[in-house]
Design a protein around this motif. Structure first.
Motif, PDB file in Angstrom:
ATOM      1  N   GLY A 233       0.804  -1.171  -0.166  1.00 22.29           N
ATOM      2  CA  GLY A 233      -0.057   0.016   0.016  1.00 22.29           C
ATOM      3  C   GLY A 233       0.735   1.283  -0.274  1.00 22.29           C
ATOM      4  O   GLY A 233       0.747   2.152  -0.717  1.00 22.29           O
ATOM      5  N   ASN A 234       1.907   1.342   0.869  1.00 24.39           N
ATOM      6  CA  ASN A 234       2.916   2.416   0.788  1.00 24.39           C
ATOM      7  C   ASN A 234       3.545   2.636  -0.541  1.00 24.39           C
ATOM      8  O   ASN A 234       3.527   3.772  -1.174  1.00 24.39           O
ATOM      9  CB  ASN A 234       4.004   2.192   1.889  1.00 24.39           C
TER      10      ASN A 234
ATOM     11  N   ARG B  34       0.935   4.152  -2.933  1.00 19.48           N
ATOM     12  CA  ARG B  34       0.450   5.387  -2.981  1.00 19.48           C
ATOM     13  C   ARG B  34       1.963   6.362  -3.204  1.00 19.48           C
ATOM     14  O   ARG B  34       1.627   7.455  -3.645  1.00 19.48           O
ATOM     15  CB  ARG B  34       0.186   5.669  -1.190  1.00 19.48           C
ATOM     16  N   HIS B  35       3.081   5.897  -2.811  1.00 17.13           N
ATOM     17  CA  HIS B  35       4.097   6.326  -3.180  1.00 17.13           C
ATOM     18  C   HIS B  35       4.393   6.832  -4.820  1.00 17.13           C
ATOM     19  O   HIS B  35       4.588   7.887  -5.343  1.00 17.13           O
ATOM     20  CB  HIS B  35       5.519   5.912  -2.567  1.00 17.13           C
TER      21      HIS B  35
ATOM     22  N   GLU C 111       2.099   6.632  -6.829  1.00 16.90           N
ATOM     23  CA  GLU C 111       1.115   7.281  -7.614  1.00 16.90           C
ATOM     24  C   GLU C 111       1.180   8.871  -7.262  1.00 16.90           C
ATOM     25  O   GLU C 111       0.939   9.974  -8.123  1.00 16.90           O
ATOM     26  CB  GLU C 111      -0.435   6.942  -6.771  1.00 16.90           C
ATOM     27  N   ALA C 112       1.968   9.251  -6.149  1.00 14.65           N
ATOM     28  CA  ALA C 112       2.257  10.807  -6.000  1.00 14.65           C
ATOM     29  C   ALA C 112       3.443  11.144  -6.508  1.00 14.65           C
ATOM     30  O   ALA C 112       3.651  12.129  -7.130  1.00 14.65           O
ATOM     31  CB  ALA C 112       2.466  10.939  -4.396  1.00 14.65           C
TER      32      ALA C 112
ATOM     33  N   TRP D 264      -2.928   6.863 -13.169  1.00 15.89           N
ATOM     34  CA  TRP D 264      -2.166   8.189 -13.263  1.00 15.89           C
ATOM     35  C   TRP D 264      -1.192   8.140 -14.334  1.00 15.89           C
ATOM     36  O   TRP D 264      -1.221   9.069 -15.222  1.00 15.89           O
ATOM     37  CB  TRP D 264      -1.437   8.400 -11.951  1.00 15.89           C
TER      38      TRP D 264
ATOM     39  N   GLN E 214     -12.788   3.615   0.180  1.00 16.17           N
ATOM     40  CA  GLN E 214     -11.715   4.541   0.516  1.00 16.17           C
ATOM     41  C   GLN E 214     -10.665   3.517   0.185  1.00 16.17           C
ATOM     42  O   GLN E 214      -9.455   3.858   0.364  1.00 16.17           O
ATOM     43  CB  GLN E 214     -11.470   4.961   2.013  1.00 16.17           C
TER      44      GLN E 214
ATOM     45  N   LEU F 263      -7.649   1.976  -1.370  1.00 19.74           N
ATOM     46  CA  LEU F 263      -6.599   2.518  -2.620  1.00 19.74           C
ATOM     47  C   LEU F 263      -6.770   1.663  -3.757  1.00 19.74           C
ATOM     48  O   LEU F 263      -7.007   2.205  -4.899  1.00 19.74           O
ATOM     49  CB  LEU F 263      -5.297   2.412  -2.057  1.00 19.74           C
ATOM     50  N   TRP F 264      -6.865   0.209  -3.833  1.00 14.87           N
ATOM     51  CA  TRP F 264      -6.785  -0.480  -4.995  1.00 14.87           C
ATOM     52  C   TRP F 264      -8.173  -0.273  -5.536  1.00 14.87           C
ATOM     53  O   TRP F 264      -8.365  -0.399  -6.908  1.00 14.87           O
ATOM     54  CB  TRP F 264      -6.495  -1.921  -4.533  1.00 14.87           C
TER      55      TRP F 264
ATOM     56  N   GLN G  38     -10.223   2.265  -5.363  1.00 13.62           N
ATOM     57  CA  GLN G  38     -10.043   3.462  -6.194  1.00 13.62           C
ATOM     58  C   GLN G  38      -9.257   3.637  -7.286  1.00 13.62           C
ATOM     59  O   GLN G  38      -9.687   4.121  -8.405  1.00 13.62           O
ATOM     60  CB  GLN G  38      -9.430   4.666  -5.125  1.00 13.62           C
TER      61      GLN G  38
END
Length: 456
Positions: A84-85, A88-89, A91-92, A123, A192, A194-195, A197
């Motif tokens: 998950g981390n 998210r990283h 994607e950012a 993204w 909510q 992440l996957w 979404q």
């Protein structure tokens, strides 16, 4: 006939999520495109443990350019270990790094013609759209799962609700699916998540904003009813099975090929649970005891991060006694599955493993865990009838019984014949002129026409 110089050819940029099961099929798709004359660059946020396979350097028609800079973590950063981390990283930090990579390719005389990203990196498609580049998406799993998700995201069918009376759903081209087949898919994850979404971002677009090319790692003969059933809403292009090349490097197979060469035909039990499944210590002990009880030679892939679970007496043979079996940390699974000595595949039924088993013509013992694995197991056992279902977690008695059913039971020969027919169909699909090759060639022809209209 001499090909045009690489810099004058269309350039496809492939973007993968940094998971081995995501990297493999996209790289293999890239090899298919490169073999047809396109210049292909593959990129991901490279991390320790990702294997890119033989011959994937930074030269020729298939190049590897990891995402760098813009805050992307170093490959050995321990934060990559938490899925998950990591997601998210990436994607950012990924969008800026991808824009920089596209600019660098143009400055090097290799302007990008089209971006193809696998699912769960929405993204990348967003960045491509912002840069005015054509986009495509590679769906890494079965067309059946794509149909399930697409029908759910767009509310095209009534799905059973969690926590209420048992229910089922019937979708075009699929067997009736019970709640147990569907859970735990992302349709039942919290909004909510992440996957979830990312899935909605990938598939929730209307038809006008979907990528014009949606490739699927399957072949028409395997999922023709599902492909046709989904086609009313989302035309897809089967391009699979996306497997390892026949000339894959043997240097890093831990002696597996030589060991298999010395075993009789269809005698070996091959056990592997992919790059993400973690068997706990109890299940590892049960698998070891179950393999010993079969009396058959076995090849068991136990990743380094799970190897500590192998107790000193977990296996009934010494480390230097390879007559009975082999335990290795990694192998080229698709290539070894196709070895004549392999007679059964004990698998979690991830889609890569499912496609590789069918393409190798090997019957399975199915022990699914999560995501699409239960649906894949349903097709393998109940629809294609090339295996037997085992419980999760595995127990020694169940493993022994299912292996015997698949390799020596009354239906074993029939399973083997059906599996062999799927092997021939899978190979035919990717040959020149086969159903999947036609899909790849049609895309190449469209990209050629698109490129011809661009200024050089």
């Amino acid at each position: 006939m001499t090909s045009a110089p690489a810099q004058h050819r269309p350039h496809i940029l492939l973007v993968a999520a940094p998971f081995q099961s995501h990297v493999n099929p996209l790289l293999r798709f890239g090899r298919r495109l490169a073999a047809k004359g396109l210049l292909v660059t593959f990129t991901t946020a490279l991390r320790v443990g990702i294997r890119l396979g033989p011959g994937d350097g930074s030269s020729g028609r298939l190049r590897v350019e990891p995402l760098r800079g813009c805050g992307i973590w170093a490959p050995d950063d321990p934060r990559f270990r938490v899925a998950g981390n990591m997601a998210r990283h990436v994607e950012a930090a990924g969008p800026a790094a991808l824009e920089e990579l596209v600019r660098a390719q143009a400055e090097a005389g290799r302007p990008v013609t089209c971006v193809v990203a696998n699912a769960f990196v929405p993204w990348a498609l967003r960045v491509a759209g912002e840069l005015g580049l054509p986009r495509g998406m590679l769906w890494l799993q079965s067309c059946a799962l794509l149909s399930v998700y697409y029908h759910h995201v767009h509310a095209l069918a009534a799905f059973p609700e969690a926590g209420v009376a048992p229910g089922s759903v019937t979708l075009p081209g699929l067997p009736e699916l019970e709640f147990e087949d569907l859970h735990p898919l992302l349709i039942y994850a919290p909004c909510q998540d992440l996957w979830r979404q990312m899935l909605v971002a990938d598939l929730g677009r209307d038809r006008e904003t979907m990528p014009p090319w949606v490739f699927v790692n399957t072949f028409h003969e395997l999922e023709h009813a599902t492909i046709e059933g989904l086609g009313e809403h989302l035309p897809v292009i089967p391009v699979g099975p996306l497997l390892e090349p026949d000339d894959a490097d043997d240097d890093d197979d831990h002696g597996c090929t030589a060991w298999l060469d010395a075993r009789p035909a269809r005698s070996v039990v091959f056990v592997a649970f992919g790059s993400l499944v973690n068997n706990d210590s109890d299940e590892v002990a049960e698998i070891a005891a179950g393999l010993a009880a079969t009396g058959r030679p076995f090849l068991w892939v136990v990743r380094d991060d799970n190897r500590a679970l192998l107790s000193a007496d977990a296996l009934c043979f010494r480390d230097d006694d390879r007559e009975r079996g082999m335990v290795v940390p990694w192998c080229a699974q698709g290539r070894l599955l196709a070895h004549p000595a392999v007679g059964c595949f004990v698998t979690h039924c991830g889609w890569n493993s499912t496609a590789e088993a069918l393409a190798a013509g090997v019957p399975v013992v199915a022990s699914p865990r999560w995501s699409d694995q239960r649906i894949n197991a349903r097709f393998l056992v109940d629809v294609h009838r090339v295996g037997a279902r085992a419980p999760t977690p595995l127990t020694r008695d169940a493993l022994r019984e299912r292996v015997e059913e698949v390799m020596g039971g009354p239906e074993a020969e029939a399973m083997a014949r059906r599996a062999a027919r799927w092997r021939e169909k899978a190979r035919a699909a990717v040959r020149d002129g086969g159903s999947s090759d036609q899909g790849v060639q049609a895309f190449v022809d469209q990209i050629d026409k698109l490129h011809a209209g661009e200024p050089h």
